[in-house]
Design an enzyme around this catalytic site. Structure first.
Site, short mmCIF file in Angstrom:
data_model
loop_
_atom_site.label_atom_id
_atom_site.label_comp_id
_atom_site.label_asym_id
_atom_site.label_seq_id
_atom_site.Cartn_x
_atom_site.Cartn_y
_atom_site.Cartn_z
CG HIS A 1 -1.87 -0.97 1.31
ND1 HIS A 1 -0.80 -2.31 2.10
CD2 HIS A 1 -3.33 -0.95 1.61
CE1 HIS A 1 -2.52 -3.12 1.86
NE2 HIS A 1 -3.40 -2.52 2.02
CG ASP B 1 1.91 -1.51 3.27
OD1 ASP B 1 1.22 -1.12 4.48
OD2 ASP B 1 1.26 -1.97 2.58
CG MET C 1 -0.98 -6.22 -6.39
SD MET C 1 -1.36 -5.39 -4.41
CE MET C 1 -2.00 -7.01 -3.61
CD GLU D 1 -8.35 -7.95 -1.07
OE1 GLU D 1 -7.29 -7.54 -1.47
OE2 GLU D 1 -8.46 -9.29 -0.16
CE LYS E 1 -12.37 -8.56 5.64
NZ LYS E 1 -11.17 -8.00 6.93
CD GLU F 1 -7.46 -11.98 2.47
OE1 GLU F 1 -6.94 -11.10 2.02
OE2 GLU F 1 -7.62 -12.56 3.29
CG HIS G 1 -11.02 -11.53 2.73
ND1 HIS G 1 -10.61 -10.37 1.17
CD2 HIS G 1 -10.35 -11.17 3.50
CE1 HIS G 1 -9.79 -9.82 2.55
NE2 HIS G 1 -9.96 -10.42 3.82
CG ASP H 1 -4.63 -11.15 -1.85
OD1 ASP H 1 -3.91 -11.00 -2.02
OD2 ASP H 1 -5.09 -10.31 -1.11
CG ASP I 1 -9.64 -11.51 7.28
OD1 ASP I 1 -9.28 -12.25 6.58
OD2 ASP I 1 -8.89 -10.04 6.90
CG ASP J 1 -6.05 -11.48 7.09
OD1 ASP J 1 -6.79 -11.95 6.20
OD2 ASP J 1 -6.07 -10.36 7.15
CG ASP K 1 -3.29 -10.56 2.29
OD1 ASP K 1 -3.23 -10.05 3.42
OD2 ASP K 1 -4.43 -9.72 2.17
C1 GLT Z 1 -5.75 -5.55 4.48
C2 GLT Z 1 -6.95 -6.67 4.32
C3 GLT Z 1 -6.40 -7.71 3.14
C4 GLT Z 1 -5.95 -7.05 1.70
C5 GLT Z 1 -5.01 -5.74 1.91
C6 GLT Z 1 -5.17 -4.81 0.41
S1 GLT Z 1 -4.52 -4.66 2.62
O1 GLT Z 1 -4.42 -5.90 5.00
O2 GLT Z 1 -7.11 -7.46 5.30
O3 GLT Z 1 -7.30 -8.07 3.00
O4 GLT Z 1 -5.80 -7.41 0.91
O5 GLT Z 1 -5.80 -3.71 0.17
MN MN Z 2 -7.87 -11.13 4.59
MN MN Z 3 -6.79 -9.24 1.04
#
Ligand code: GLT
Ligand code: MN
Ligand code: MN
Length: 406
Positions: free
Chosen positions: A70, A73, A104, A197, A199, A233, A236, A261, A271, A273, A303
């Protein structure tokens, strides 16, 4: 079976076997992933913030191909032009020194308080304008660093109460923003593709365009649908209770999988991750199978976040094992395809799927004559229904491949 040789570049902590990641595997990480200091809604950071130069150097040693970012970042919000230029120069130096790439880039439109009510979909036109300005500047940065994919994750593009916004307006505003930015990119002579993306919720109570399927439908309402695809993702899609590889398969089939992702998620949670393939190994296997079988040529981007329990070594373990698990699953895919009993079941299925009936099929395209023949044909439905499909056995054999006994 994969002929991947062993590789002596594996750091000494990790096995020196045929699952050693290399740049040609195209593994990438967000700066925000390994760089996550472990802050959560209940607790403070547990690790030092790492510089992007350090992240690039360490990931290069582990065999990654590149990093994604980003704007914020890399460049703290509100930096002066001089500060920005110095940061970019140092960062480019680290890329040149290591050979790492930035495939990206994306915009942070969710952290700053000004975006609390949304960015492109905000009820405040000044906020919508600011979001466009921030994204244009961030696109310039991404292109300067070599990115060819630009991701849009609308973290704040949602609401808690439907009383505040008509969902039709939200979709219209989001469309207006993407159309605007497509034009900006074209007008600037950039060769960029946009990846949307989805979510379903978090950090908002509900987020607009909540699944990859919603995004795919939305894309065809844009002025330049050819420029825009998706960035699904794992976590998500699973938050919505959906099968991830089905969303990815639909996107690949439509030529719309521009980025992905990879991470892990337990069902029915926020979420998480988690590290790729740390949960739902079977789902991860079918995802890797889909990506490899379709020879999808995009980046294998992670991600995800290291557990909050970890110190810096744990962060690098997390990164290394993400890549290692992908390669192990890729090897399992090769085993699946080479397994004689699996092959036999699949061959029987293939035969069943390609047999002609009543002079029509196995693919169906309308013409008057074959439609009339088909309409008049008598099917022996009892005989047809009496033959099973052997999917219990197929699934068991697949499971045994995964469990390491085949
Ligand atoms: C953030 C989010 C991710 C996205 C990123 C891109 S930022 O961490 O949870 O799923 O992919 O903006
Ligand atoms: Mn996520
Ligand atoms: Mn993501």
């Amino acid at each position: 079976m994969s002929q991947r040789p062993t590789n002596s570049t594996s750091p000494s902590r990790y096995p020196n076997d045929r699952f050693v990641p290399r740049p040609e595997d195209h593994f990438t990480f967000g700066l925000w992933t390994v760089g996550n200091p472990g802050r959560d809604p209940f607790g403070l950071a547990v690790r030092e913030v790492m510089s992007s130069v350090k992240i690039v150097r360490e990931l290069a040693k582990l065999g990654a191909y590149g990093v994604n970012l980003h704007d914020e970042d890399l460049i703290p919000f509100g930096s002066s032009t001089a500060e920005r230029d110095k940061i970019v120069r140092d960062f480019k130096g680290a890329l040149a020194e290591t050979g790492m790439k930035v495939p990206m880039a994306t915009t942070n439109l969710f952290s700053q308080p000004v975006f609390r009510e949304g960015a492109f979909t905000s009820n405040d036109a000044a906020v919508r304008a600011l979001a466009l300005q921030k994204t244009m500047r961030s696109i310039d940065l991404g292109v300067e660093l070599g990115a060819s994919i630009y991701v849009f994750w609308g973290g704040r593009e949602g609401l808690e109460t439907n009383a505040c916004k008509d969902p039709r307006d939200a979709v219209k505003r989001f469309r207006e923003a993407i159309n605007f930015l497509c034009e900006y990119s074209r007008d600037s002579g950039y060769d960029l593709k946009f990846a949307l993306e989805a979510k379903p919720n978090e950090p908002r109570g509900d987020i607009f365009l909540p699944t990859t399927g919603h995004m795919l439908a939305f894309i065809y309402t844009l002025e330049h649908p050819e420029m825009v695809g998706v960035n699904p993702e794992v976590a998500h899609e699973q938050m919505s209770g959906l099968d991830f590889s089905h969303a990815v398969g639909q996107a690949i089939e439509a030529g719309k999988l521009f980025h992905i992702d990879l991470n892990g998620q337990k069902p029915g949670r926020y979420d998480q991750d988690l590290r790729f393939a740390s949960e739902d190994q079977k789902g991860a296997f079918f995802l890797v199978k889909l990506l490899e079988d379709s020879r999808w040529d995009g980046m294998r981007h992670f991600d995800s976040h290291p557990y909050r329990t970890e110190d810096e070594q744990g962060v690098w373990d997390f990164a290394y094992y993400s890549m290692r698990s992908y390669l192990i699953l890729k090897d399992k895919v090769a085993r699946f395809h080479a397994d004689p009993e699996i092959k036999q079941i699949l061959a029987t299925l293939e035969k069943r799927s390609t047999t002609q009936v009543a002079g029509v099929g196995p693919t169906f395209k309308y013409d008057k004559k074959s439609a009339a023949a088909l309409k008049a044909h008598t099917f022996d439905t009892t005989a047809m229904a009496s033959v099973g499909y052997e999917y219990e056995r197929l699934d068991q054999l697949t499971t045994e491949v995964l469990l390491g006994v085949r």
